[in-house]
Scaffold this motif. Structure first.
Motif, short mmCIF file in Angstrom:
data_model
loop_
_atom_site.label_atom_id
_atom_site.label_comp_id
_atom_site.label_asym_id
_atom_site.label_seq_id
_atom_site.Cartn_x
_atom_site.Cartn_y
_atom_site.Cartn_z
N VAL A 73 0.84 -1.21 0.00
CA VAL A 73 0.00 0.00 0.00
C VAL A 73 0.87 1.25 0.00
O VAL A 73 0.60 2.22 -0.73
CB VAL A 73 -0.95 -0.02 1.22
CG1 VAL A 73 -1.65 1.33 1.37
CG2 VAL A 73 -1.97 -1.14 1.07
N ARG A 74 1.94 1.22 0.80
CA ARG A 74 2.80 2.41 0.90
C ARG A 74 3.52 2.66 -0.43
O ARG A 74 3.68 3.81 -0.86
CB ARG A 74 3.81 2.23 2.03
CG ARG A 74 3.16 2.29 3.40
CD ARG A 74 4.13 1.87 4.49
NE ARG A 74 5.26 2.80 4.58
CZ ARG A 74 6.28 2.63 5.41
NH1 ARG A 74 6.30 1.56 6.21
NH2 ARG A 74 7.27 3.51 5.45
N ALA A 77 0.96 3.94 -3.03
CA ALA A 77 0.66 5.36 -2.82
C ALA A 77 1.73 6.25 -3.46
O ALA A 77 1.44 7.32 -3.98
CB ALA A 77 0.55 5.66 -1.33
N THR A 85 -7.53 6.93 -8.36
CA THR A 85 -8.10 6.23 -7.21
C THR A 85 -7.95 4.73 -7.46
O THR A 85 -8.21 4.24 -8.55
CB THR A 85 -9.59 6.57 -7.04
OG1 THR A 85 -9.70 7.98 -6.75
CG2 THR A 85 -10.19 5.77 -5.91
N THR B 1282 -9.45 1.23 -0.44
CA THR B 1282 -9.52 2.13 -1.59
C THR B 1282 -8.61 3.32 -1.31
O THR B 1282 -8.76 4.00 -0.29
CB THR B 1282 -10.96 2.61 -1.82
OG1 THR B 1282 -11.78 1.47 -2.06
CG2 THR B 1282 -11.02 3.56 -3.00
N ILE B 1283 -7.68 3.51 -2.21
CA ILE B 1283 -6.70 4.58 -2.03
C ILE B 1283 -7.08 5.74 -2.94
O ILE B 1283 -6.97 5.65 -4.17
CB ILE B 1283 -5.29 4.11 -2.38
CG1 ILE B 1283 -4.98 2.78 -1.68
CG2 ILE B 1283 -4.26 5.18 -1.99
CD1 ILE B 1283 -5.01 2.85 -0.18
N VAL B 1287 -5.88 10.03 0.27
CA VAL B 1287 -5.24 9.01 1.11
C VAL B 1287 -3.79 8.81 0.64
O VAL B 1287 -2.87 8.66 1.45
CB VAL B 1287 -6.02 7.69 1.03
CG1 VAL B 1287 -5.27 6.57 1.73
CG2 VAL B 1287 -7.40 7.86 1.64
N SER B 1288 -3.65 8.80 -0.67
CA SER B 1288 -2.30 8.61 -1.24
C SER B 1288 -1.35 9.67 -0.71
O SER B 1288 -0.21 9.36 -0.34
CB SER B 1288 -2.38 8.66 -2.76
OG SER B 1288 -1.07 8.61 -3.32
N ILE B 1291 -0.40 8.99 2.86
CA ILE B 1291 0.56 7.88 2.99
C ILE B 1291 1.94 8.33 2.54
O ILE B 1291 2.97 7.97 3.14
CB ILE B 1291 0.07 6.66 2.17
CG1 ILE B 1291 -1.20 6.09 2.79
CG2 ILE B 1291 1.15 5.58 2.11
CD1 ILE B 1291 -1.84 4.96 1.99
N LEU B 1330 -4.29 2.29 8.92
CA LEU B 1330 -4.94 2.48 7.62
C LEU B 1330 -6.41 2.12 7.70
O LEU B 1330 -7.28 2.85 7.22
CB LEU B 1330 -4.23 1.60 6.57
CG LEU B 1330 -4.73 1.70 5.14
CD1 LEU B 1330 -4.36 3.06 4.54
CD2 LEU B 1330 -4.13 0.57 4.29
N TYR B 1335 -5.26 7.63 7.71
CA TYR B 1335 -4.80 8.32 6.50
C TYR B 1335 -5.98 8.75 5.62
O TYR B 1335 -5.81 9.05 4.45
CB TYR B 1335 -3.88 7.39 5.71
CG TYR B 1335 -2.73 6.90 6.54
CD1 TYR B 1335 -1.66 7.75 6.84
CD2 TYR B 1335 -2.73 5.62 7.09
CE1 TYR B 1335 -0.62 7.32 7.63
CE2 TYR B 1335 -1.70 5.19 7.87
CZ TYR B 1335 -0.64 6.04 8.15
OH TYR B 1335 0.39 5.63 8.94
N VAL B 1338 -10.69 4.79 3.64
CA VAL B 1338 -10.20 3.84 2.65
C VAL B 1338 -11.24 2.76 2.35
O VAL B 1338 -10.95 1.82 1.62
CB VAL B 1338 -8.90 3.18 3.12
CG1 VAL B 1338 -7.78 4.20 3.20
CG2 VAL B 1338 -9.11 2.47 4.45
#
Lengths: 138, 1370
Positions: A73-74, A77, A85, B1282-1283, B1287-1288, B1291, B1330, B1335, B1338
């Motif tokens: 996830v990191r 991102a 999205t 869900t990013i 949120v991105s 992070i 998360l 963040y 999500v």
């Protein structure tokens, strides 16, 4: 005049075709980029999740599945575009032997040809292999 | 564009992640004193220290001119040769050892002109000593770079990739490579340096192993930081080398021919006679001559002379050079002119070709006939031909291939701190033959010396002596034929002529004293020889001339012709002078003197006196044979020695055989301490299990053994009575500490069960255990001295009876003391011869003095002599009866009475002045009786005698009653070469120990019968004559004791209480012990990163310990970043063996005591290897430090992985990270590979991955995955998030904040126990955050089991480290 209208229509059609081509190209490019990103991120995340303390104790390679999801996830991102999205789904994670399956859904922003919420779905499954040519024990 | 950039970032990131994850384990230090090896190639570690000035002191190690830092050369003189030390700045050892080294190519040393190396170091490095660490480092880089450039690579012989200098100078191989790579870098970047190297290679005509040729392979390594000073030194060194090569002289050869040309003898008549002149030419050829700029070639004549001197040969003058020509250039052509060229360089100023000749002509002058009255010398016929020698020298310039540059005599030197410490090579020097001060780089002393030998006949008129001798020998008439001429020329014809003439005289019957030529023969020093003098001396004696009057005998003596054999022979015959001279001549020979003494037949002979006076001084050995022989010729001292020693055994028993059984694990030797020499050896690595055997010197041994004993003697009982033999007291019981009847000695045996080599993969652990087994202490007596006891106990009983009789006597006297009256009588008592007392009177003395002494039988009872042994409680009968007072019995006394009283009474009954009165006499008598009785009242003296009697028995019994207990407490320490963890220094070093000490058992040999009994050895204890038993009862023998009872004293058979005697003739103790030892350090394996800590304060650690066969062993971790190689672990045993200090009785140890009381201060050191990432097969390539030379050895890598991946590092053959369990090697990289797979067919082409295909877990997992296939994506995900862009960004901000905390490797994982396993359920705090929306939203969908144990599933099979199976599954 009528002939000049045909000219105008011709220009309008050209613009429309160009717009359509750009949109299709965007979807295609996005899909390709997502696929390669997904592979690289998966690879790096699995290696990052290797539990070396477990190796010392049991002589087996194991990943920590939560660490894998975290790093994935990191890293995702970091690789996302500013307007993108993503929906990330992790399935059937095995720690030892290590195997992961990840599904990433993304939206290209081209709504008029979008069949659902996301226009791109990428799935990847990876394992970590340990090669050894020797035969013997420690 | 943005995504493309991101992709690149990710790829790079992945790489960094891999290395950073490994690097985080390594925790590597990359800098060294402010200088950094180029990353990322170098990731080792080094310990740095700032060196103090003391480290640079060389005064104690190297003889340096002035012993200051400013010296240009440091050199050390060994056996007349000099060693230049070029890098002695770090000398810190009190003793340095030097050994040879080989260049990379053995021939390259011979090809490299040594002066080049000397000068370059002088210029580049040593001209100024280091002033601090920075300076040293610069010099060190320069030295090592230069060394590598000329072909010398400083590698340690082990594969541990370390050049272990000192703790302060610990350069791993990477750093060493950095030194060499730095040189390569400088060479490549600097055209001038390249030119220097080219000049050197061409100048030295090197065809292989060229200077600089070894550097390119280290191109990836180099030092960063400011190394400009080092480069300047390096460059200056190479420049100096190049300059020197340019100026190297040629290797011109010069050789004088054996062929000479001589002129005819030129004769001229003058007033003195016939003068003869002759000239002889010698020619030298010079080849390969090449002049050298600023370095002149030198050739000069130093000296010319007749070998026997001009006067002896009779020449008119010394020989002289009369002509010199060099390459056709005539330098001089007369003796006068040429005299100025002596000692002068005759090549100077000449332009000489490559090949030329040097011609020298020598002139000889003398008279072959001298007229009567002339005073000139006559050429000596006896010296024809005349030998002469011309000395010359040459060198320099074209000849300078010689002199100091005799490189074939030079060797490279590596200095070491220990004699065999190949790991501590630190200094480089040159070793060469130089006879001058090495600080003087030039000088004539370097010139080669040469000689020309020649002969010349100047007097051609001499009749040959040999002809005269031959003719005279045939005619044998001194007054005729050639003999007359020979007599005239006897002086010229020499000793052979005198010998012949002497012999003719003797043959003619001339008495020796009347001969003429025999006397001459003896008188001429050059004709004397001892054999001839001896012959003539004997002849003179046979002709009736006394030895002291014989000229020949005296000459024989003054010539010191008598040999030691002659002298001892004469000494043996009784010649005291010869004996004395034998001593004066230091002829001492023990055997010679002893045999002379024996053959002389009498101990009082001069020869025996010689032997006895000197044998102690010379330390001549004494043994039974010698004592016997000496005793036989009357030496009572030797007789006594022979009788006192068990010599009868010595004649039939090999030395030491009687104690072999006791010291079977030891060598027989002269010292009291035995240590098996085989212990001090390398231990071969055979197998990988604890119980495998060791190989010591090619012999397989189960264990390593050695033992200590406190006694050594040959041909003796186990114990030698002489104190000097018992060096170490190994037990302390006071019962036998100084017992008259026995000695107790001990031995201790030990067997060490050391572990063998261990294999381990980087990132895991190993362990070992050791044991000290078969620990056995045995103490044993000699033959208990019963004979001495019987002597003592007899004397004690006699003393008791004597005391009893005296008690009774004085008791009776005391009871009658008032009855004793002195009376004067005028009648001669009956029985007295009174006529002799006519002038005196008679005194009648008390009858008590006339008693027949009442006595008990002075008899005793013993083992051997039981005389009329009474039954128990029998009272001894008096032999006589106690007398009573009887005045009717008188004694005749006059003068001195029985009490020592002097008196005298004359006929008139008048007492003289000095006589006491009768009352006084009576008073004195009474006083004495009182005193004697007072001393015996209560039987004091009887009791004292009985006490002594009891003490003797007790001391004798103590020989059977002593006790001993082993003091076994070994200290075993360990260590291993793990340097990756910063906290390893705090690792406890002493191993855990478990000691088991058995009970002491005692064994006895009993004997009740008479006699001394057999001599027994340890092996025969159980076979002793009267049987063996583990216990014994006292002997119930009867002895006489007495005691006071009522008014009297009585003697009995000893019964109250009875003093019993031990029947034991020999006794020994046995006690066993053993101990096991294990590593004591408890490390914690920190989850999930695998870091190692010595405590578990973080709570994330799992103790590193495992059960092996019910025994829990602590584990020794090895860092993941440890490179493939052989490292060592060490075991150090101390505090073993026991002895007791003679002074204070305190406990000491034979080996490795932590107190000052240790026989050998050094501990028992053992080292073995642990092999990191090395497959089993490659072990055949080498063992530890010693190149393998056994039948199983191979210089090539054999075994799996060697086919293509092997790499030989020195003598070690290592392979890539190919062994099972090897997941990462510092050099070979990782064996973990990620692969994208299809869920329906994971490995369509199969796989060799052992975690998938080599065990049930892998195959079952594969089957399960393929069975589910892609349907898993239809199910519920483990986690779904869900990013969004928002949120991105959050992070990303988090990621940025963690860059300094490990980035993606930051500490977010907390592991919990799962089932019976520790730390297997690992949760991410980031995932928790998360999900919880930290963040941003999500839309998380999470496995509802998260947080419970069912979130993880354990593998149902049995974990097996051997099969690489752990409990974790999914």
């Amino acid at each position: 005049m009528s002939q000049s209208y045909w000219g105008y229509w011709l220009v309008v059609m050209g613009v429309a075709v160009i717009g359509l081509m750009v949109s299709v190209q965007g979807i295609t490019t996005n899909t390709t980029q997502d696929f390669y990103s997904l592979r690289e991120i998966t690879d790096a995340s699995m290696l990052e999740a290797v539990d070396y303390a477990y190796f010392r104790d049991y002589n087996e390679i194991k990943i920590d599945k939560e660490k894998f999801m975290e790093v994935f996830v990191r890293m995702l991102a970091e690789s996302m575009g500013g307007t993108d999205t993503y929906e990330v789904n992790f399935y059937a994670l095995y720690e030892a032997p290590p195997k992961v399956s990840v599904e990433v859904k993304s939206n290209s922003g081209t709504d008029f040809i979008n069949v659902g919420e996301y226009d791109t779905v990428s799935r990847i499954s990876s394992v970590l292999q340990i090669y050894a040519k020797g035969v013997g024990t420690v | 564009m943005n995504k493309g950039f991101q992709k690149i970032r990710i790829i790079l990131f992945a790489i960094v992640v891999l290395f950073s994850s490994i690097g985080s384990v390594n925790a590597a230090e990359k800098s060294l004193g402010g200088y950094t090896a180029n990353a990322p190639k170098y990731s080792g570690s080094a310990t740095t220290k700032i060196k103090t000035a003391d480290h640079y002191s060389i005064s104690n190690q190297i003889h340096a001119a002035g012993k200051t830092r400013s010296v240009k050369y440091m050199w050390h003189k060994i056996d007349g040769q000099y060693i230049w030390c070029l890098d002695a700045g770090l000398g810190s050892k009190s003793t340095l050892y030097a050994g040879r080294f080989l260049f990379h190519d053995q021939n390259s040393l011979a090809k490299l002109e040594p002066n080049t190396l000397t000068y370059t170091y002088d210029v580049g490095v040593v001209v100024a000593m280091s002033t601090g660490y920075t300076d040293y480092f610069q010099q060190s880089v320069a030295v090592r770079a230069f060394s590598a450039t000329i072909g010398f690579l400083e590698w340690s012989t082990g594969s541990d990739a370390h050049l272990q200098n000192t703790q302060a100078n610990n350069f791993p191989m990477d750093q060493m490579k950095a030194f060499y790579g730095t040189a390569n870098k400088w060479v490549n970047e600097d055209a001038e340096i390249q030119e220097y190297i080219k000049t050197i290679n061409e100048g030295l005509k090197l065809k292989s192993a060229k200077v600089g040729s070894q550097l390119s392979k280290y191109a990836d390594y180099y030092w960063t930081g400011d190394v400009s000073s080092a480069k300047a030194g390096f460059k200056a060194a190479l420049k100096a080398a190049a300059d020197h090569v340019k100026n190297l002289g040629g290797s011109a050869k010069l050789e004088f021919s054996d062929t000479t040309t001589a002129s005819d003898n030129v004769k001229t008549e003058d007033a003195n006679g016939t003068l003869v002149t002759k000239k002889v030419r010698h020619t030298a050829k010079v080849e390969d001559y090449k002049a050298v700029e600023d370095k002149p070639s030198i050739f000069k004549f130093d000296k010319i002379a007749f070998d026997k001197g001009t006067a002896t040969v009779g020449a008119l003058k010394d020989p002289a050079i009369s002509f010199i020509s060099v390459a056709g250039n005539t330098l001089c052509s007369s003796s006068d002119a040429c005299s100025s060229f002596m000692g002068v360089n005759i090549l100077e100023g000449l332009d000489l070709p490559e090949s030329f000749e040097i011609i020298v002509e020598v002139e000889f002058v003398g008279y072959e006939k001298v007229n009567e009255g002339a005073s000139v010398p006559l050429l000596n016929c006896a010296e024809q031909p005349m030998s002469y020698t011309i000395d010359y020298s040459y060198g320099g310039g074209a000849f300078s291939g010689g002199g100091r540059s005799e490189y074939e005599k030079y060797l490279g030197i590596v200095w070491r701190g220990k004699v065999n410490d190949t790991d501590k090579q630190r200094f480089i020097g040159l070793y060469g033959t130089v006879s001058v001060d090495p600080t003087d780089p030039s000088g004539d002393d370097d010139l080669k010396k040469g000689t020309i030998k020649g002969e010349v006949v100047l007097n051609e008129n001499c009749a040959p002596c040999e002809d005269l001798i031959k003719e005279c020998e045939e005619c044998k008439d001194l007054e005729a034929c050639a003999c007359t001429e020979l007599i005239e020329k006897a002086d010229e014809c020499g000793c052979e002529a005198f010998e012949l003439l002497c012999q003719i005289e003797l043959d003619s019957g001339t008495p020796l004293k009347d001969t003429k030529y025999c006397g001459w023969l003896a008188a001429r020093e050059d004709c004397r020889d001892c054999d001839k003098l001896d012959e003539l001396c004997e002849l003179s004696k046979s002709q009736g001339i006394a030895e002291e009057d014989s000229y020949f005998c005296q000459t024989y003596d003054t010539e010191n012709c008598a040999t030691c054999e002659d002298l001892i022979e004469e000494c043996k015959e009784g010649n005291e002078e010869s004996c004395k001279k034998y001593e004066e001549e230091d002829c001492y020979d023990c055997t010679q003197m002893f045999e002379a003494c024996i053959e002389s037949g009498s101990i009082s002979s001069p020869a025996c006196k010689l032997y006895k006076d000197n044998r102690d001084k010379l330390g001549c050995p004494e043994d039974c044979h010698e004592w016997f022989e000496l005793c036989d010729i009357g030496d009572t001292e030797s007789c006594k020695k022979y009788e006192d020693k068990p010599c009868e055994d010595a004649s039939t028993t090999e030395c030491g055989t009687e104690i072999v059984g006791i010291t079977e694990c030891c060598n027989e030797g002269e010292d009291a301490l035995y240590v098996d020499p085989a212990f001090n050896t390398e231990i071969g690595m055979m197998g990988s299990d604890y119980d495998k055997y060791y190989e010591i010197h090619g012999v397989k041994e189960d264990k390593i053994r050695f033992c200590f004993v406190d006694e050594v003697d040959k041909n003796k009982d186990p114990v030698d009575d002489s104190a000097s033999k018992n060096k170490y007291k190994m037990m302390t019981d006071s019962k036998v500490a100084s017992n008259k009847y026995c000695k107790v000695n001990c031995r201790e045996d030990y067997a060490f069960d050391f572990p063998v080599a261990q294999r381990v993969n980087a990132g895991r652990y190993f362990t070992f255990r050791m044991a000290i087994t078969d620990v056995h202490k045995q103490c044993f007596t000699n033959t208990i001295d019963k004979e001495q006891f019987e002597k003592d106990i007899k004397a004690a009983q006699e003393a008791i009876v004597k005391a009893t009789n005296e008690y009774l006597y004085w008791k009776a006297a005391w009871e009658h003391r008032t009855d004793y009256k002195y009376t004067q009588g005028i009648e001669c008592p009956t029985g007295c011869a009174c006529n002799q007392f006519d002038n005196g009177v008679y005194i009648q003395v008390p009858g008590v003095l006339a008693w027949t002494n009442p006595q008990y039988k002075s008899e005793y009872y013993s083992f051997n002599s039981q005389i009329s042994q009474p039954t128990t409680q029998d009272v001894y009968e008096y032999e006589g009866t106690i007398g009573t007072h009887s005045t009717g019995t008188a004694s005749c006394y006059a003068g001195v009475d029985a009490f020592g009283v002097t008196k005298y009474v004359d006929k008139e009954k008048t007492e003289h002045n000095d006589s006491p009165t009768i009352p006084e006499l009576e008073q004195k008598l009474t006083a004495r009786i009182d005193a004697e009785w007072a001393a015996r009242v209560g039987g004091v003296q009887i009791n004292a005698a009985v006490a002594e009697y009891a003490r003797i028995i007790a001391e004798y019994n103590d020989c059977s009653l002593w006790k001993t207990e082993i003091q076994y407490d070994p200290k075993v320490e360990y260590d291993y070469e793990e340097t990756e963890y910063s906290n390893m220094a705090s690792m406890p070093r002493e191993m855990e120990k478990e000691i088991n000490i058995g009970d002491v058992s005692y064994e006895y040999c009993l004997q009740q019968g008479a006699g001394k009994g057999p001599k027994i050895t340890d092996n025969e204890y159980k076979n002793c004559t009267t049987g063996f038993t583990g216990s014994w009862d006292y002997l119930d023998d009867a002895y006489t004791v007495c005691r006071v009872e009522g008014d009297s004293a009585k003697c009995y058979r000893d019964d109250q209480p009875r003093h019993l005697v031990s029947p034991v003739r020999y006794m020994k103790s046995n006690q066993d012990a053993e101990s096991t030892h294990k590593p004591s350090a408890l490390f914690y394996n920190i989850y999930p990163k695998g870091e190692i800590q010595m405590d578990n304060s973080s709570g994330k650690g799992v103790a590193l310990q495992r059960d092996y066969s019910g025994d829990t062993l602590k584990l020794l971790p090895v860092a993941l970043g440890t490179p493939k190689g052989v490292r060592r672990y060490y075991i150090n045993v101390s505090n073993i063996g026991e002895f007791y200090n003679d002074g204070d009785g305190s406990l000491g140890r034979f080996a490795g005591s932590n107190t000052s009381k240790a026989v050998i201060g050094e501990n028992v050191d053992y080292k073995c290897a642990y092999l990191i990432n090395i497959p089993e097969a490659s072990m055949k390539c080498s063992t530890l430090d010693t190149p393998c030379d056994g039948p199983e050895c191979s210089t090539e890598c054999v075994g799996p992985g060697c086919e293509k991946d092997f790499l030989c590092e020195g003598i070690d053959c290592v392979t890539d990270c190919v062994g099972i369990g090897c997941i990462y090697d510092k050099h070979a990289g990782t064996s973990i590979y990620q692969r994208e797979v299809s869920l329906t067919n994971i490995f369509p082409n199969g796989t060799d991955a052992y975690n998938w295909m080599k065990n049930d877990k892998g195959t079952k997992t594969k089957e399960e995955i393929e069975s589910a296939g892609n349907s898993i994506f239809d199910g519920t995900p483990v986690l779904s998030v869900t990013i969004t862009p928002s949120v991105s960004r959050s992070i990303q901000n988090y990621n940025d904040s963690q860059n300094s905390s490990g980035g993606y490797s930051n500490d977010t994982i907390t592991c919990q126990d799962l089932g019976s396993y520790e730390k297997l359920a690992c949760y991410s705090s980031f995932i928790s955050d998360l999900i919880s929306g930290t963040y941003g939203s999500v839309n998380a969908k999470v496995d509802p089991n998260r947080g419970s144990s069912s979130y993880f599933e354990l593998w149902s099979g049995t974990p097996s480290e051997k099969d690489m199976l752990g409990p974790s599954w999914k």
